[in-house]
Enzyme design. Sequence first.
Site, PDB file in Angstrom:
ATOM      1  N   LYS A  84      21.587  18.456  60.250  1.00  0.00           N
ATOM      2  CA  LYS A  84      22.748  19.331  60.303  1.00  0.00           C
ATOM      3  C   LYS A  84      23.429  19.369  58.932  1.00  0.00           C
ATOM      4  CE  LYS A  84      24.119  18.228  65.100  1.00  0.00           C
ATOM      5  NZ  LYS A  84      24.164  19.573  65.690  1.00  0.00           N
TER       6      LYS A  84
ATOM      7  N   ARG B 181      18.681  18.136  75.376  1.00  0.00           N
ATOM      8  CA  ARG B 181      17.910  18.597  76.541  1.00  0.00           C
ATOM      9  C   ARG B 181      16.687  17.727  76.786  1.00  0.00           C
ATOM     10  NH1 ARG B 181      17.233  24.317  73.798  1.00  0.00           N
ATOM     11  NH2 ARG B 181      19.249  23.563  73.037  1.00  0.00           N
TER      12      ARG B 181
END
Length: 480
Positions: A258, A332
């Site tokens: 990120k 997820r």
Amino acid sequence: MFEGSLPMTPKPETLFVAPDAAEAKGATPVRPVAAAGVEAWRKGLDAPQRRWAEMQDFKAAKGSVVTLPSAKGGLEAVALGLGEDGAEMADIWAYAALAEAVPAGVYRIDASLSGDAARHAALGWGLAQYRFERYRKAAEPVEPRRLVLPEGLALADAVAALEGLFMVRDLVNTPTEHMGPRQLADEAGILAQRHQASFRCIEGDHLLDEGFPLIHAVGRASATPPILIDLRWGRADAPKLTLVGKGVCFDSGGLDLKPSNAMRLMKKDMGGAAHALGLAHWIMTAGLDVRLRVLIPAVENAVSGNAFRPGDVLSSRAGHSVEITNTDAEGRLVLADALTYAAEDTPDLVLDFATLTGAARVALGADVPALFTADHGLSMALAQAAAAEGDPVWRLPLYAPYEEDLKSPIADMVNAAETGMAGAITAALFLQRFAADLPQWAHFDVYAYNQRNRAGRPQGGEAMALRTVFRYLADRFPAS
């Protein structure tokens, strides 16, 4: 009362006074005033107070407060504006504004409130006084504002709600240095001990031995091993409720690193786990008639020589192979193994909470969690609870045609669609594949954070949709 390792500030029980306590007799009255009744309220004041209220231009706008002085210069009474739709319903954030506006002391509501309105008043009063001061060297003690409990509201109920909500805020606000996977597991263990629940952790390479390859893969690059937390409580033959919380204690993005501005708040990426633990405390304290299970995959998505890579194909507990298109879509993956494990216990209802996608925030903003479920009845019941609690959720579709975007040329699926569109939906569709054997499942994509200070909602960690979910659960599985 809950006693964890985090300093819950203030203690919720210190914010209230029993109606029959000696302190209640001298409490300052608070008059809730709807906009439509402001003129009648003014006429009931004596002349000096009427002039004072007019000088303050009090029109009973929602959350507005005017204090009325006594003849001796003290505080005689307080008026709280409930706005155009005030009537007899309390508004949580109006009462939060009240608690922030008045000086320390004891107050009582000079009105008859319904059950919901009484709860909302107490919640707003309490939420406004939350503080996170663990790292403040010179934090000065703050004398609490105390509220005489409205008639019909039990102290235990008000405290249980605030403890659950404060717990979420505390967990999210704590930096990863002090709330990594191990510390998160410790907090869950303290909670289990408090409620005499069973508790187990599967840690490190034991996750591979016991069939959780995705959880292991996401967390293996960290100096702190990944952990699957498993808490169980309640009578064995009660309806089975399982809560699953994403416990990514820090998300660097992995090898798909990120940028710094996106990494700044990634201590909050375990917000789903915080929601599951806070809700679990509330459920157990209230004694809801469920066989509760809490599953939290606790990991740090870090970067090192053994980090999982874009292009890798990973196995899952369910047997599906997953091609990694983006290592920053890790939440997820850990939820997939946890949902598969949850289904093996044949629960009646599974609810998962996760700070899963930026796409949900683009669609709904920071305040409104996205709800995904294939069960229309469950969705409607949650929507009704949300409306009654003033705690919004918004259902987004599990739109099956978008499953095309999860196809992989070499595996059963990819972990993240590369179209750049409908990211919250495709993430939920990914989870749905691992929740296929569940009779009832709902997924909440939450932000778990307040970007700015507002009455009752200080900047920092926040519980979202929890009041909605608890109300639904309390109606469906009432305490015996």
